[in-house]
Design a protein around this motif. Structure first.
Motif, PDB file in Angstrom:
ATOM      1  N   GLU A   1       8.785  42.859  15.375  1.00 34.72           N
ATOM      2  CA  GLU A   1       8.533  42.423  13.821  1.00 34.72           C
ATOM      3  C   GLU A   1       7.423  43.556  13.350  1.00 34.72           C
ATOM      4  OE1 GLU A   1       5.194  39.134  13.022  1.00 34.72           O
ATOM      5  OE2 GLU A   1       6.954  38.378  13.908  1.00 34.72           O
ATOM      6  N   TYR A   2       7.442  43.514  12.045  1.00 36.75           N
ATOM      7  CA  TYR A   2       6.442  44.428  11.515  1.00 36.75           C
ATOM      8  C   TYR A   2       6.032  43.881   9.923  1.00 36.75           C
ATOM      9  CZ  TYR A   2      10.369  46.730   9.087  1.00 36.75           C
ATOM     10  OH  TYR A   2      11.418  47.007   8.299  1.00 36.75           O
ATOM     11  N   LYS A   3       4.872  44.041   9.482  1.00 35.88           N
ATOM     12  CA  LYS A   3       4.179  43.510   8.455  1.00 35.88           C
ATOM     13  C   LYS A   3       3.994  44.330   7.210  1.00 35.88           C
ATOM     14  CE  LYS A   3       2.265  39.596  11.060  1.00 35.88           C
ATOM     15  NZ  LYS A   3       2.469  40.238  12.430  1.00 35.88           N
ATOM     16  N   ILE A   4       4.161  43.996   5.945  1.00 37.94           N
ATOM     17  CA  ILE A   4       3.778  44.825   4.921  1.00 37.94           C
ATOM     18  C   ILE A   4       3.112  43.962   3.777  1.00 37.94           C
ATOM     19  CG2 ILE A   4       4.504  46.275   2.953  1.00 37.94           C
ATOM     20  CD1 ILE A   4       6.781  47.268   4.901  1.00 37.94           C
ATOM     21  N   PRO A   5       1.861  44.344   3.484  1.00 37.91           N
ATOM     22  CA  PRO A   5       1.386  43.627   2.411  1.00 37.91           C
ATOM     23  C   PRO A   5       1.774  44.010   0.873  1.00 37.91           C
ATOM     24  CG  PRO A   5      -0.263  45.199   3.247  1.00 37.91           C
ATOM     25  CD  PRO A   5       0.780  45.579   4.259  1.00 37.91           C
ATOM     26  N   PHE A   6       1.887  43.097   0.076  1.00 39.63           N
ATOM     27  CA  PHE A   6       2.441  43.232  -1.400  1.00 39.63           C
ATOM     28  C   PHE A   6       1.305  43.280  -2.286  1.00 39.63           C
ATOM     29  CE2 PHE A   6       6.762  42.390   0.103  1.00 39.63           C
ATOM     30  CZ  PHE A   6       7.444  43.497  -0.377  1.00 39.63           C
TER      31      PHE A   6
ATOM     32  N   GLN B   1      -1.185  40.227  -8.806  1.00 43.10           N
ATOM     33  CA  GLN B   1      -2.162  39.424  -8.040  1.00 43.10           C
ATOM     34  C   GLN B   1      -1.951  39.828  -6.527  1.00 43.10           C
ATOM     35  OE1 GLN B   1      -0.859  35.412  -8.847  1.00 43.10           O
ATOM     36  NE2 GLN B   1      -1.303  34.968  -6.763  1.00 43.10           N
ATOM     37  N   ASN B   2      -2.741  39.746  -5.590  1.00 46.12           N
ATOM     38  CA  ASN B   2      -2.987  40.011  -4.129  1.00 46.12           C
ATOM     39  C   ASN B   2      -2.687  38.680  -3.756  1.00 46.12           C
ATOM     40  OD1 ASN B   2      -4.051  42.768  -4.028  1.00 46.12           O
ATOM     41  ND2 ASN B   2      -5.934  41.826  -4.663  1.00 46.12           N
ATOM     42  N   GLY B   3      -2.020  38.723  -2.352  1.00 50.31           N
ATOM     43  CA  GLY B   3      -1.892  37.491  -1.450  1.00 50.31           C
ATOM     44  C   GLY B   3      -0.599  37.356  -1.018  1.00 50.31           C
ATOM     45  N   PHE B   4       0.470  38.407  -1.122  1.00 45.44           N
ATOM     46  CA  PHE B   4       1.608  38.266  -0.751  1.00 45.44           C
ATOM     47  C   PHE B   4       2.091  39.082   0.707  1.00 45.44           C
ATOM     48  CE2 PHE B   4       1.841  36.615  -4.980  1.00 45.44           C
ATOM     49  CZ  PHE B   4       2.467  35.369  -4.753  1.00 45.44           C
TER      50      PHE B   4
ATOM     51  N   GLU C   1      -5.989  35.503  -0.980  1.00 47.25           N
ATOM     52  CA  GLU C   1      -5.712  36.775  -1.840  1.00 47.25           C
ATOM     53  C   GLU C   1      -6.422  37.808  -1.628  1.00 47.25           C
ATOM     54  OE1 GLU C   1      -5.411  35.221  -5.811  1.00 47.25           O
ATOM     55  OE2 GLU C   1      -3.808  33.760  -5.304  1.00 47.25           O
ATOM     56  N   TYR C   2      -6.568  38.144  -0.314  1.00 45.86           N
ATOM     57  CA  TYR C   2      -7.290  39.371   0.006  1.00 45.86           C
ATOM     58  C   TYR C   2      -6.595  40.510  -0.701  1.00 45.86           C
ATOM     59  CZ  TYR C   2     -10.610  37.298   3.238  1.00 45.86           C
ATOM     60  OH  TYR C   2     -11.653  36.421   3.662  1.00 45.86           O
ATOM     61  N   PRO C   3      -7.189  41.754  -0.925  1.00 42.87           N
ATOM     62  CA  PRO C   3      -6.572  42.934  -1.555  1.00 42.87           C
ATOM     63  C   PRO C   3      -5.878  43.734  -0.146  1.00 42.87           C
ATOM     64  CG  PRO C   3      -8.771  43.218  -1.207  1.00 42.87           C
ATOM     65  CD  PRO C   3      -8.694  41.661  -1.006  1.00 42.87           C
ATOM     66  N   ILE C   4      -4.766  44.642  -0.759  1.00 40.45           N
ATOM     67  CA  ILE C   4      -4.097  45.323   0.275  1.00 40.45           C
ATOM     68  C   ILE C   4      -4.966  45.880   1.286  1.00 40.45           C
ATOM     69  CG2 ILE C   4      -2.472  47.244   0.468  1.00 40.45           C
ATOM     70  CD1 ILE C   4      -0.982  46.170  -1.773  1.00 40.45           C
ATOM     71  N   ASP C   5      -6.028  46.670   0.902  1.00 39.52           N
ATOM     72  CA  ASP C   5      -6.946  47.660   1.844  1.00 39.52           C
ATOM     73  C   ASP C   5      -7.466  46.870   2.808  1.00 39.52           C
ATOM     74  OD1 ASP C   5      -8.623  46.395   0.003  1.00 39.52           O
ATOM     75  OD2 ASP C   5      -9.200  48.565  -0.759  1.00 39.52           O
TER      76      ASP C   5
ATOM     77  N   ASP D   1      -0.177  36.506  14.630  1.00 39.31           N
ATOM     78  CA  ASP D   1       0.940  35.429  14.223  1.00 39.31           C
ATOM     79  C   ASP D   1       0.323  34.627  13.290  1.00 39.31           C
ATOM     80  OD1 ASP D   1       2.512  33.374  14.616  1.00 39.31           O
ATOM     81  OD2 ASP D   1       2.362  32.654  16.576  1.00 39.31           O
ATOM     82  N   LEU D   2       1.158  34.751  12.023  1.00 34.99           N
ATOM     83  CA  LEU D   2       0.501  34.281  10.982  1.00 34.99           C
ATOM     84  C   LEU D   2       0.922  32.520  10.728  1.00 34.99           C
ATOM     85  CD1 LEU D   2       1.984  36.473   7.996  1.00 34.99           C
ATOM     86  CD2 LEU D   2      -0.119  36.684   9.251  1.00 34.99           C
ATOM     87  N   ASN D   3       1.811  32.203  11.563  1.00 38.56           N
ATOM     88  CA  ASN D   3       1.805  30.698  11.772  1.00 38.56           C
ATOM     89  C   ASN D   3       0.660  30.043  12.433  1.00 38.56           C
ATOM     90  OD1 ASN D   3       4.941  30.233  11.459  1.00 38.56           O
ATOM     91  ND2 ASN D   3       5.037  31.927  12.922  1.00 38.56           N
ATOM     92  N   LYS D   4      -0.002  30.799  13.044  1.00 38.69           N
ATOM     93  CA  LYS D   4      -1.284  30.359  13.613  1.00 38.69           C
ATOM     94  C   LYS D   4      -2.442  30.414  12.800  1.00 38.69           C
ATOM     95  CE  LYS D   4       0.453  30.917  18.352  1.00 38.69           C
ATOM     96  NZ  LYS D   4       0.048  31.622  19.677  1.00 38.69           N
ATOM     97  N   ASP D   5      -2.284  31.112  11.773  1.00 40.08           N
ATOM     98  CA  ASP D   5      -3.612  31.282  10.716  1.00 40.08           C
ATOM     99  C   ASP D   5      -3.078  30.316   9.462  1.00 40.08           C
ATOM    100  OD1 ASP D   5      -5.336  32.131   8.837  1.00 40.08           O
ATOM    101  OD2 ASP D   5      -5.020  34.266   9.588  1.00 40.08           O
ATOM    102  N   GLU D   6      -4.220  29.528   9.370  1.00 39.35           N
ATOM    103  CA  GLU D   6      -4.048  28.336   8.315  1.00 39.35           C
ATOM    104  C   GLU D   6      -4.263  28.967   6.766  1.00 39.35           C
ATOM    105  OE1 GLU D   6      -8.988  27.006   8.381  1.00 39.35           O
ATOM    106  OE2 GLU D   6      -7.214  25.398   9.151  1.00 39.35           O
ATOM    107  N   ASN D   7      -4.746  30.179   6.858  1.00 40.80           N
ATOM    108  CA  ASN D   7      -5.138  30.981   5.343  1.00 40.80           C
ATOM    109  C   ASN D   7      -3.573  31.160   4.954  1.00 40.80           C
ATOM    110  OD1 ASN D   7      -7.806  30.869   5.407  1.00 40.80           O
ATOM    111  ND2 ASN D   7      -7.604  32.001   6.968  1.00 40.80           N
ATOM    112  N   PHE D   8      -2.614  31.348   5.972  1.00 44.54           N
ATOM    113  CA  PHE D   8      -1.096  31.949   5.518  1.00 44.54           C
ATOM    114  C   PHE D   8      -0.305  30.937   5.341  1.00 44.54           C
ATOM    115  CE2 PHE D   8      -3.355  35.714   6.781  1.00 44.54           C
ATOM    116  CZ  PHE D   8      -2.868  37.012   6.114  1.00 44.54           C
TER     117      PHE D   8
END
Length: 382
Positions: A176-181, A185-188, A228-232, A251-258
């Motif tokens: 898998e790979y991840k890309i911040p949007f 607003q930030n956060g996606f 809602e951290y910024p992309i950078d 693993d975003l499943n283990k991060d309560e912020n996501f």
């Protein structure tokens, strides 16, 4: 030095042959007098970027040789048409399998149309869809007892030079790979989770088996970062394009912020060109839909219904705007072929592409690796 001379000679020959069909070549503008470069690229079955490499003399020797063969065929066809106005029978002799190609292409286009229509309808209505398998129609198109769009061993040329035959079959996404949007607003965040691709030789191209195409079902996810951290924040320090490895492997499943907000289902078509030890990849999304996580699940992780609706509205806007970028032709560096000797390609081999995705003001690099899961032809052509 010798290799450079070879490409110069091939480039000169390529331009000369194109001039016979498309008129005088303007060296200063890199254009022909009667036809646009984009139109010529389509005639030769190339993307604009591939044709640009050829016209600007930055392509490899293998690319030039293939391009010269392609324009030779067009010139030959032009000659046949001129010498025989009633060319139907003559052309059918030059391309004896045209009817078969037409049936295969019609069959595959029917699959594309059906999937694209259903996916497009789901996005337009933004309705929550069921969990039924999205790739059943694609699987049926390749894994059935009556029609299989693969090129078979008995159809290969006498000299067995047809590299794509060993690439046919089922490929899957390795990692898998991840890309911040980024929107207003930030956060996606976009997480590529699964991909299943069926690859077949593009034998209708008559290019010595150096092209194959993949029809791919992708199941990805959209997540929301409550901070809602910024992309950078997710890019390597000092880089504007490279994603941090710690973020990409997390693993975003283990991060309560996501919070997982939605699933993204995509139907994708890719073209691959084999050039000696390299594989070029181009393609684009043909259809997509969004499947939202149930509100009852979201309510346990987010503050209130209003926040949930606001996030959903943002996701819908992303699907119509930022995800639209995924419908544009992809930009990827070539991959090394799994093996220079195509006859040795086998299950477990990989194709690794470093690609670039534009997100507003940012260009993010990501790596997509296909792993060969189920090879259609395991025997060697002899």
């Amino acid at each position: 030095m010798e290799n450079h001379k070879n490409t110069d000679d091939l480039h000169h020959s390529f331009i000369a042959k194109l001039s016979k069909r498309y008129g005088t070549y303007d060296v200063a503008r890199n254009k022909f007098e009667s036809t646009s470069n984009s139109t010529i690229a389509r005639d030769l079955f190339y993307s604009d970027s591939q044709f640009s490499r050829l016209i600007n003399n930055t392509a490899s020797e293998g690319e030039f040789k293939r391009a010269v063969r392609n324009i030779d065929r067009l010139l030959e066809l032009d000659h046949i048409k001129k010498s025989n106005p009633n060319q139907t029978n003559t052309i059918s002799m030059v391309r004896p399998k045209r009817k078969v190609y037409f049936i295969v292409i019609l069959f595959l286009v029917s699959i594309i149309a059906w999937l694209s229509y259903s996916i497009y309808n789901s996005v337009e209505k933004t309705k929550v869809v069921t969990n039924s398998s999205r790739y059943d129609m694609l699987k049926w198109g390749f894994d059935n007892n009556y029609i299989q769009p693969y090129t078979k061993l008995k159809e290969l040329p006498a000299d067995c030079y047809y590299p794509c035959y060993k690439y046919q079959g089922n490929w899957t996404l390795k990692n898998e790979y991840k890309i911040p949007f980024y929107r207003e607003q930030n956060g996606f965040h976009y997480v590529a989770k699964e991909a299943i691709m069926y690859a077949r030789c593009m034998d209708e191209r008559d290019d010595l088996g150096e092209s194959f195409e993949g029809y791919e079902y992708q199941k990805h996810e959209i997540w929301y970062d409550k901070r809602e951290y910024p992309i950078d924040s997710f890019l390597t320090k000092g880089s504007n394009t490279k994603i941090r490895n710690s973020y990409n492997t997390s693993d975003l499943n283990k991060d309560e912020n996501f919070v997982k907000i939605a699933f993204v289902h995509t139907f994708f078509r890719t073209e691959f060109e084999i050039d000696s030890s390299l594989i070029q990849r181009t393609g684009k999304a043909l259809g997509r839909d969004i499947e939202f996580v149930d509100d009852k699940v979201l309510e346990k992780q987010l503050d209130n219904e209003r926040q949930i609706q606001t996030i959903k509205d943002e996701i819908k806007a992303i699907s119509l705007n930022r995800l639209e970028d995924y419908s544009k032709p992809i930009s990827c560096d070539p991959s090394l072929a799994p093996n220079v000797d195509f006859n040795l390609i086998t299950e477990g081999d990989e194709m690794s592409f470093n690609c670039h995705f534009n997100i507003g003001r940012f260009t993010v690099d990501y790596n997509k690796i296909y792993i060969f899961n189920d090879q259609y032809i395991q025997n060697d052509c002899r």
